[in-house]
Write a protein that holds these residues in place. Structure first.
Motif, PDB file in Angstrom:
ATOM      1  N   GLN A  78       0.837  -1.196   0.000  1.00 47.72           N
ATOM      2  CA  GLN A  78       0.000   0.000   0.000  1.00 47.72           C
ATOM      3  C   GLN A  78       0.876   1.251   0.000  1.00 47.72           C
ATOM      4  N   ARG A  79       1.888   1.252   0.832  1.00 46.51           N
ATOM      5  CA  ARG A  79       2.786   2.413   0.891  1.00 46.51           C
ATOM      6  C   ARG A  79       3.485   2.629  -0.448  1.00 46.51           C
ATOM      7  N   SER A  80       3.955   1.561  -1.055  1.00 48.80           N
ATOM      8  CA  SER A  80       4.637   1.678  -2.356  1.00 48.80           C
ATOM      9  C   SER A  80       3.717   2.283  -3.408  1.00 48.80           C
ATOM     10  N   LEU A  81       2.470   1.814  -3.443  1.00 51.74           N
ATOM     11  CA  LEU A  81       1.508   2.353  -4.409  1.00 51.74           C
ATOM     12  C   LEU A  81       1.280   3.843  -4.161  1.00 51.74           C
ATOM     13  N   LEU A  82       1.117   4.228  -2.906  1.00 49.60           N
ATOM     14  CA  LEU A  82       0.891   5.635  -2.587  1.00 49.60           C
ATOM     15  C   LEU A  82       2.117   6.483  -2.918  1.00 49.60           C
ATOM     16  N   GLU A  83       3.290   6.001  -2.572  1.00 49.75           N
ATOM     17  CA  GLU A  83       4.519   6.747  -2.881  1.00 49.75           C
ATOM     18  C   GLU A  83       4.691   6.916  -4.386  1.00 49.75           C
ATOM     19  N   SER A  84       4.319   5.892  -5.161  1.00 55.39           N
ATOM     20  CA  SER A  84       4.453   5.991  -6.614  1.00 55.39           C
ATOM     21  C   SER A  84       3.545   7.070  -7.196  1.00 55.39           C
ATOM     22  N   GLU A  85       2.515   7.455  -6.443  1.00 50.49           N
ATOM     23  CA  GLU A  85       1.612   8.519  -6.861  1.00 50.49           C
ATOM     24  C   GLU A  85       1.996   9.877  -6.267  1.00 50.49           C
ATOM     25  N   GLY A  86       3.072   9.901  -5.479  1.00 55.08           N
ATOM     26  CA  GLY A  86       3.541  11.155  -4.914  1.00 55.08           C
ATOM     27  C   GLY A  86       3.036  11.472  -3.524  1.00 55.08           C
ATOM     28  N   VAL A  87       2.355  10.524  -2.881  1.00 53.67           N
ATOM     29  CA  VAL A  87       1.861  10.754  -1.519  1.00 53.67           C
ATOM     30  C   VAL A  87       3.040  10.710  -0.554  1.00 53.67           C
ATOM     31  N   GLY A  88       3.108  11.691   0.324  1.00 55.80           N
ATOM     32  CA  GLY A  88       4.193  11.786   1.294  1.00 55.80           C
ATOM     33  C   GLY A  88       3.802  11.228   2.657  1.00 55.80           C
ATOM     34  N   PHE A  89       4.797  10.800   3.382  1.00 61.10           N
ATOM     35  CA  PHE A  89       4.600  10.188   4.688  1.00 61.10           C
ATOM     36  C   PHE A  89       5.340  10.959   5.769  1.00 61.10           C
ATOM     37  N   LEU A  90       4.801  10.910   6.960  1.00 63.19           N
ATOM     38  CA  LEU A  90       5.440  11.491   8.133  1.00 63.19           C
ATOM     39  C   LEU A  90       6.534  10.542   8.620  1.00 63.19           C
ATOM     40  N   PRO A  91       7.457  11.014   9.459  1.00 62.73           N
ATOM     41  CA  PRO A  91       8.532  10.144   9.949  1.00 62.73           C
ATOM     42  C   PRO A  91       8.045   8.870  10.648  1.00 62.73           C
ATOM     43  N   ASP A  92       6.839   8.907  11.224  1.00 60.51           N
ATOM     44  CA  ASP A  92       6.336   7.714  11.916  1.00 60.51           C
ATOM     45  C   ASP A  92       5.611   6.738  10.987  1.00 60.51           C
ATOM     46  N   GLY A  93       5.624   7.000   9.679  1.00 58.54           N
ATOM     47  CA  GLY A  93       5.054   6.079   8.708  1.00 58.54           C
ATOM     48  C   GLY A  93       3.614   6.343   8.317  1.00 58.54           C
ATOM     49  N   ARG A  94       3.007   7.370   8.903  1.00 57.42           N
ATOM     50  CA  ARG A  94       1.631   7.710   8.542  1.00 57.42           C
ATOM     51  C   ARG A  94       1.626   8.661   7.346  1.00 57.42           C
ATOM     52  N   VAL A  95       0.541   8.599   6.561  1.00 57.17           N
ATOM     53  CA  VAL A  95       0.348   9.564   5.481  1.00 57.17           C
ATOM     54  C   VAL A  95       0.177  10.945   6.101  1.00 57.17           C
ATOM     55  N   ASP A  96       0.765  11.939   5.488  1.00 55.77           N
ATOM     56  CA  ASP A  96       0.599  13.323   5.928  1.00 55.77           C
ATOM     57  C   ASP A  96      -0.794  13.783   5.490  1.00 55.77           C
ATOM     58  N   MET A  97      -1.773  13.576   6.372  1.00 53.81           N
ATOM     59  CA  MET A  97      -3.166  13.867   6.044  1.00 53.81           C
ATOM     60  C   MET A  97      -3.421  15.361   5.821  1.00 53.81           C
ATOM     61  N   ASN A  98      -2.651  16.211   6.477  1.00 54.49           N
ATOM     62  CA  ASN A  98      -2.827  17.649   6.280  1.00 54.49           C
ATOM     63  C   ASN A  98      -2.506  18.051   4.840  1.00 54.49           C
ATOM     64  N   ARG A  99      -1.668  17.290   4.197  1.00 55.70           N
ATOM     65  CA  ARG A  99      -1.242  17.642   2.846  1.00 55.70           C
ATOM     66  C   ARG A  99      -1.931  16.818   1.753  1.00 55.70           C
TER      67      ARG A  99
END
Length: 106
Positions: A78-99
Motif C-alpha cells: 500500500q505504501r509503495s503504491l501511494l509513494e508511486s503517486e507522490g503521496v508523502g509520509f510522516l517520519p512515523d510512517g503515517r500519510v501526511d493527512m494535512n497535505r
C-alpha cells in the motif's frame, strides 16, 4: 444490501485522484452512512483492487495509518503504491493527512 453498499463505496473510491487519500470514515460520511466506516474497510478488502479499477490503496485510517491487512500485499505494498503517486509520509510512517487528504466535493 452489502453488494449495493460495496458498489457505492467503489464508486466513491474511483473518484479519489492519484496523489490523494481518503479515510474510511470520510467515505462513509460521503455515502450518508457516517457510522459505517468499518463496512467501508470490508468493502475495500473485498474490492477488485487497482487492477479491477478500484484504487483501494488510497483509503487509509483518519490518522494516516495504513491498513495492516491491506488485501493486495500488506501495508508495504500500500505504501509503495501511494509513494508511486507522490503521496508523502510522516517520519512515523503515517500519510501526511494535512497535505494529501482528498477534499471531496459533496
Amino acid at each position: 444490501m452489502a453488494d449495493s453498499f460495496f458498489e457505492r463505496c467503489y464508486s466513491i473510491v474511483r473518484q479519489i485522484p492519484a496523489g490523494r487519500v481518503a479515510s474510511y470514515g470520510q467515505i462513509a460520511r460521503i455515502l450518508g452512512e457516517p457510522r459505517r466506516a468499518r463496512y467501508v474497510g470490508f468493502a475495500m478488502h473485498s474490492s477488485p483492487g487497482v487492477m479491477g479499477g478500484v484504487p483501494c490503496h488510497r483509503v487509509v485510517f483518519k490518522d494516516g495509518r495504513l491498513a495492516p491487512g491491506f488485501a493486495f500485499g500488506g501495508p508495504g505494498a500500500q505504501r509503495s503504491l501511494l509513494e508511486s503517486e507522490g503521496v508523502g509520509f510522516l517520519p512515523d510512517g503515517r500519510v501526511d493527512m494535512n497535505r494529501y487528504l482528498w477534499e471531496a466535493a459533496l
